[in-house]
Design an enzyme around this catalytic site. Structure first.
Site, PDB file in Angstrom:
ATOM      1  N   HIS A  47       0.717  -1.294   0.128  1.00  0.00           N
ATOM      2  CA  HIS A  47      -0.060   0.074   0.120  1.00  0.00           C
ATOM      3  C   HIS A  47       1.041   1.096   0.082  1.00  0.00           C
ATOM      4  CE1 HIS A  47       1.099  -0.743   4.234  1.00  0.00           C
ATOM      5  NE2 HIS A  47       0.830   0.353   4.274  1.00  0.00           N
ATOM      6  N   ASP A  85       0.733   9.094   9.252  1.00  0.00           N
ATOM      7  CA  ASP A  85       1.560   8.989   8.001  1.00  0.00           C
ATOM      8  C   ASP A  85       2.152  10.460   8.058  1.00  0.00           C
ATOM      9  OD1 ASP A  85       1.068   6.443   7.527  1.00  0.00           O
ATOM     10  OD2 ASP A  85      -0.316   6.924   6.041  1.00  0.00           O
ATOM     11  N   GLU A 106      -0.787  -4.231  18.476  1.00  0.00           N
ATOM     12  CA  GLU A 106      -0.081  -2.899  18.322  1.00  0.00           C
ATOM     13  C   GLU A 106      -1.290  -1.790  18.804  1.00  0.00           C
ATOM     14  OE1 GLU A 106      -0.046  -1.468  13.853  1.00  0.00           O
ATOM     15  OE2 GLU A 106       1.064  -3.230  14.088  1.00  0.00           O
ATOM     16  N   LYS A 111      -2.610  -8.099   9.855  1.00  0.00           N
ATOM     17  CA  LYS A 111      -3.181  -7.224  10.572  1.00  0.00           C
ATOM     18  C   LYS A 111      -4.694  -7.118  10.685  1.00  0.00           C
ATOM     19  CE  LYS A 111      -1.084  -2.964  10.452  1.00  0.00           C
ATOM     20  NZ  LYS A 111      -0.445  -1.925  10.491  1.00  0.00           N
ATOM     21  N   GLU A 133      -3.463  -3.327   6.356  1.00  0.00           N
ATOM     22  CA  GLU A 133      -4.769  -4.035   7.289  1.00  0.00           C
ATOM     23  C   GLU A 133      -5.595  -4.622   6.064  1.00  0.00           C
ATOM     24  OE1 GLU A 133      -4.605  -0.927  10.975  1.00  0.00           O
ATOM     25  OE2 GLU A 133      -6.167  -0.632   9.218  1.00  0.00           O
ATOM     26  N   LEU A 177      -2.164   4.803  18.060  1.00  0.00           N
ATOM     27  CA  LEU A 177      -1.710   6.180  18.220  1.00  0.00           C
ATOM     28  C   LEU A 177      -0.514   6.107  19.089  1.00  0.00           C
ATOM     29  CD1 LEU A 177      -5.075   7.858  19.364  1.00  0.00           C
ATOM     30  CD2 LEU A 177      -4.088   7.619  16.677  1.00  0.00           C
ATOM     31  N   THR A 199      -4.945  -4.044  15.934  1.00  0.00           N
ATOM     32  CA  THR A 199      -4.491  -2.839  16.250  1.00  0.00           C
ATOM     33  C   THR A 199      -5.554  -2.396  17.495  1.00  0.00           C
ATOM     34  OG1 THR A 199      -6.015  -1.692  14.498  1.00  0.00           O
ATOM     35  CG2 THR A 199      -3.767  -2.511  13.807  1.00  0.00           C
TER      36      THR A 199
END
Length: 448
Positions: free
Chosen positions: A43, A51, A320, A245, A136, A323, A292
């Protein structure tokens, strides 16, 4: 953990791989004695929360998209999302004669061949396979670059010509050629009540709505299953773990429609488990279920309920945070999710996460107060045990089990209760546990 970006490695042309930058990076990591979790990132980087750089898909892929924009996910009004390829082209030979799945397979096989020395030395211990936006397994239903803002419900992403054709064929086969894709599901920043699809007695509860949601979520399952099968073949025999994920879609979780989850492809309702079929699919490939948003508290969404689907399918569960958080409250919630039943003095707890990827290494994390708190958190993740230099190496990757029928995957949507009490009691017990852990652990964290 490092993203191995498709847009960097195969940038110059189909099958033209340049691994030199990653070899240099892995050599540095090797010298430190650390281990590597490599993410096959198919991706773009950019457009998601956190990002701060932009790495597009390979230019030659984008050029194909200029002539055929239907290779990208598309919403109802025709807006294209160039973050990743649509799963609708998984088996379409549109890329210089190759399908998208063949591209991903060739990439992973090239990675193995060019990184064989690091794999054999045990430096690379985990291969996470990117399956969609942000890596994901989901649809890009909530994209900031397209105007989405939290807590909008997002939009279905199935309006490219390939998905339209597939749905029409499926509906016709089911005896309903008159059915079409939803036109009443609102836009990115609507709330459920503002739409005909997700509102009370909405379309999602009708026969037509249920058919669409099964189709939409099943396409995602098949997408993940097919690519993970290729990953399993590419890394067969390597001493690594394979993982995938799954996003922590927490907003509108307590609304009856679970609208944000549905647009992302997770057909999850109070009476329907949308995550266990994913775990069952992963089990076929001996994959790890990586979830996540572990730092989100129970008031935001019950992460333990989603993690439990992996344990029910007897696969490793990892996670994980979404933030960058440095506070005791976030660390406490991760600890609670890592061992929902606490620590077992008579042996390893039955329910525990196999690993955690902490996002992310930064200057702010290394500030004295934040880093001291982080060190305490790491110590608690290891149940206050001393550092163990002997790393338990993963077993060699075994070949995937036989194919699972969609019927068998969908059987996993049936809700099963781990305890003999109703959902209200489940929620109450979960809240009590969360409050207890908050009091206990915050007392420690906030005093340091």
């Amino acid at each position: 953990m490092v993203d191995v970006w498709w847009g960097i490695v195969e940038a110059n042309g189909p099958g033209q791989y340049n691994w030199s930058a990653y070899r240099s990076l892995f050599q540095l990591v090797q010298k430190t004695g650390l281990k590597i979790q490599a993410i096959m990132s198919f991706h773009q980087c950019g457009g998601n929360i956190g990002d701060d750089v932009f790495i597009p898909l390979p230019k030659w892929v984008l050029a194909i998209g200029e002539n055929n924009p239907d290779i990208f996910y598309t919403n109802r009004v025709g807006t294209r999302n160039k973050e990743c390829l649509s799963l609708s082209v998984d088996n379409q030979p549109l890329f210089e004669g190759r399908t998208a799945v063949q591209i991903y397979s060739d990439y992973m096989r090239s990675f193995r061949g060019n990184m064989s020395d690091f794999l054999e030395a045990g430096n690379i211990v985990d291969i996470e396979v990117g399956l969609g936006p942000a890596g994901e397994l989901r649809y890009p239903s909530y994209t900031q670059s397209q105007g989405w803002k939290f807590p909008g419900i997002g939009e279905f992403q199935c309006y490219d010509k390939y998905m339209r054709t597939d749905f029409k064929e499926a509906a016709t086969k089911a005896g309903h050629s008159e059915w079409d894709l939803p036109d009443d599901a609102g836009t990115y920043n609507n709330v459920p009540l503002e739409t005909g699809f997700f509102g009370p007695n909405g379309t999602y509860l009708t026969e037509k709505g249920k058919f669409f949601l099964i189709w939409y979520s099943s396409k995602l399952l098949l997408h993940g299953d097919q690519i993970l099968d290729e990953a399993n073949k590419a890394f067969l025999g390597c001493k690594v773990k394979l993982s995938a994920k799954v996003a922590g879609i927490h907003w509108w979780y307590k609304d009856a429609s679970h609208a944000a989850e549905l647009t992302a492809g997770y057909y999850n309702l109070d009476n329907r488990d949308g995550y266990r079929p994913i775990a069952r699919m992963l089990a076929r490939h001996y994959g790890t279920f990586n979830f996540t948003c572990l730092e989100m508290r129970n008031s935001e969404h019950p992460a333990y309920a989603k993690l439990s689907v992996g344990w029910k399918e007897n696969i490793d569960v990892a996670g994980e945070n979404a933030l960058s958080r440095y506070d005791g409250y976030a660390y406490n919630q991760i600890l609670l999710n890592a061992r929902p039943n606490g620590i077992n003095k008579n042996g390893p707890p039955k329910l525990k996460m196999a690993g955690l990827t902490y996002l992310q290494l930064s200057g702010k994390l290394l500030q004295k107060r934040n880093f001291n708190t982080f060190k305490t958190f790491v110590k608690k993740m290891h149940a206050d045990l001393d550092y163990c230099p002997e790393y338990e190496k993963p077993a060699p990757v075994s070949r995937s089990n036989g194919e699972i029928s969609m019927d068998e995957l969908l059987e996993a949507t049936q809700r099963t209760k781990p305890f003999p009490w109703d959902e209200q009691t489940d929620a109450r017990i979960g809240g009590i546990l969360a409050e207890y852990w908050d009091r206990l652990l915050n007392k420690f964290f906030l005093s340091n």
